[in-house]
Design an enzyme around this catalytic site. Structure first.
Site, mmCIF file in Angstrom:
data_model
loop_
_atom_site.group_PDB
_atom_site.id
_atom_site.type_symbol
_atom_site.label_atom_id
_atom_site.label_comp_id
_atom_site.label_asym_id
_atom_site.label_seq_id
_atom_site.Cartn_x
_atom_site.Cartn_y
_atom_site.Cartn_z
ATOM 1 N N ASP A 36 0.820 -1.219 0.000
ATOM 2 C CA ASP A 36 0.000 0.000 0.000
ATOM 3 C C ASP A 36 0.855 1.270 0.000
ATOM 4 O O ASP A 36 0.703 2.142 0.862
ATOM 5 C CB ASP A 36 -0.944 0.020 1.208
ATOM 6 C CG ASP A 36 -1.730 -1.271 1.366
ATOM 7 O OD1 ASP A 36 -1.978 -1.933 0.350
ATOM 8 O OD2 ASP A 36 -2.086 -1.609 2.511
ATOM 9 N N GLU A 208 -11.056 -1.665 -4.093
ATOM 10 C CA GLU A 208 -10.416 -0.918 -3.016
ATOM 11 C C GLU A 208 -9.317 -0.007 -3.574
ATOM 12 O O GLU A 208 -9.053 0.010 -4.775
ATOM 13 C CB GLU A 208 -9.851 -1.873 -1.963
ATOM 14 C CG GLU A 208 -8.779 -2.820 -2.480
ATOM 15 C CD GLU A 208 -8.316 -3.810 -1.422
ATOM 16 O OE1 GLU A 208 -8.997 -3.986 -0.411
ATOM 17 O OE2 GLU A 208 -7.243 -4.422 -1.629
ATOM 18 N N HIS A 274 -2.809 -1.431 -5.529
ATOM 19 C CA HIS A 274 -2.785 -0.373 -4.518
ATOM 20 C C HIS A 274 -1.750 0.691 -4.863
ATOM 21 O O HIS A 274 -0.705 0.811 -4.239
ATOM 22 C CB HIS A 274 -2.532 -0.921 -3.125
ATOM 23 C CG HIS A 274 -3.104 -0.001 -2.074
ATOM 24 N ND1 HIS A 274 -4.229 -0.306 -1.345
ATOM 25 C CD2 HIS A 274 -2.723 1.230 -1.678
ATOM 26 C CE1 HIS A 274 -4.506 0.708 -0.530
ATOM 27 N NE2 HIS A 274 -3.608 1.647 -0.729
ATOM 28 N N ARG A 303 4.689 -8.387 -0.280
ATOM 29 C CA ARG A 303 4.438 -7.284 -1.211
ATOM 30 C C ARG A 303 5.502 -6.191 -1.044
ATOM 31 O O ARG A 303 5.663 -5.640 0.037
ATOM 32 C CB ARG A 303 3.043 -6.692 -0.977
ATOM 33 C CG ARG A 303 1.904 -7.655 -1.310
ATOM 34 C CD ARG A 303 0.567 -7.110 -0.832
ATOM 35 N NE ARG A 303 0.477 -7.099 0.622
ATOM 36 C CZ ARG A 303 -0.476 -6.496 1.311
ATOM 37 N NH1 ARG A 303 -1.428 -5.822 0.673
ATOM 38 N NH2 ARG A 303 -0.494 -6.547 2.623
#
Length: 336
Positions: A36, A208, A274, A303
């Protein structure tokens, strides 16, 4: 050669001189642990952050590619109890009305989960967001629980985007803002729901991480992440609306039928999503910052944050290309 040696200076050699020159390329990742990611550029600096889960950390760098060497500054640690006491996700840093604001997702340690997950806001009046005091402004008054709050301005008005938990799925919602930490009551609308198979991976139906982008022909764009974070085919989708359209009308938005950025088995890149957008130091290039992983393992773990330059299609929409392999050198952003 004598002339070259004179330029190099006594005791130097062409090989030694070459080794002293700054590298013109870089390789991903920006951060090996970087889910993120978010980048805010202000003045001569880039301010980077990503999900740590336990606190909010900022990295300050004069160059975009230099984020990986930048020192870390923990700027906020959650309280031991309360509605924002655990699972801190997806921080975003925005400069609004001369003050810094951090939007982040959190839930209650005593009752964690989707039903108690909301977006919260911190405020800082310091010129440098890695310094000063962050004041907790509380929970954004969204109609639903949810995550991944973001802010954009359009036509002199400010809007809040987030991923709302509605039924068994997560949808994209938008609302006008009254202050940097409150929404105008009763104005929130849902602008997109999961409808395609690629938005329903990992056993969930999820939209999202919405991020606003202005197209080259003035159109309004929202780039979002689709499917569960553990789904290996986690991808970026895009909503578009014509220039001057009302972003608060669901009928203004059209969803692209295919992902605009997706994993590449050839390049060993999975779980692409993201994202955020930023510019090169000289403002001439557009860059996509996102997270991805190297293994198709059905997990959220692993990630790393990455970046790559993107271009524009003739119709004014972004062309993100394919995600770049970790082994592939890329030219540094122009102006570094």
């Amino acid at each position: 050669m004598p002339g070259l040696l004179l330029l190099l200076g006594a005791g130097s050699s062409p090989a030694a001189w070459a080794q002293q020159q700054p590298a013109t390329t870089f390789r991903n990742p920006l951060r090996a642990e970087g889910p993120d990611p978010w980048v805010a550029r202000h003045g001569d600096y880039y301010y980077y952050t990503n999900t740590t889960g336990e606190n909010i950390t900022l990295w300050k760098s004069k160059t975009l590619s230099g984020v990986k060497e930048a020192p870390a500054a923990v700027v906020w640690t959650p309280p031991a109890t309360g509605p924002n006491s655990t699972q801190l996700w997806a921080p975003e840093l925005h400069l609004l009305d001369g003050k810094w604001y951090l939007y982040y997702t959190a839930t209650d340690k005593a009752n964690p989960g989707d039903n108690s997950r909301f977006v919260f806001v911190l405020e800082n009046t310091a010129a440098d967001p890695t310094t000063g005091q962050w004041v907790d402004k509380g929970k954004v008054n969204t109609q639903h629980s949810g995550l991944d709050g973001s802010v954009f301005e359009l036509g002199g008005k400010r809007y809040f985007l987030y991923s709302a938990y509605v039924g068994p799925q997560s949808v994209l919602a938008i609302a006008p803002m009254q202050t940097p930490w409150t929404l105008l009551p009763g104005k929130e609308v849902i602008i997109a729901r999961p409808t395609f198979d690629w938005e329903k991976g990992g056993g969930r139906q999820i939209l999202e991480g919405p991020e606003f982008l202005t197209g080259r022909q003035g159109q309004l764009l929202v780039v979002y992440s689709a499917s569960a974070c553990w789904d290996d085919n986690y991808s970026l989708g895009m909503l578009s609306a014509r220039k001057c359209a009302d972003p608060l009308k669901p009928e203004s938005w059209t969803k692209a039928p295919q992902p605009v950025f997706k994993p590449s088995s050839e390049n060993g890149v999975w779980g692409t999503g993201h994202n955020c957008f930023t510019k090169s130091p000289d403002g001439r290039e557009d860059w996509l910052v996102y997270h991805a992983k190297v293994a198709a393992d059905g997990k959220c773990e692993g990630r790393s944050s990455r970046m790559q330059k993107f271009t524009w299609n003739p119709d004014g929409t972004p062309n993100f290309g394919a995600p770049v392999s970790l082994t592939q050198p890329q030219p540094k952003p122009s102006g570094e």
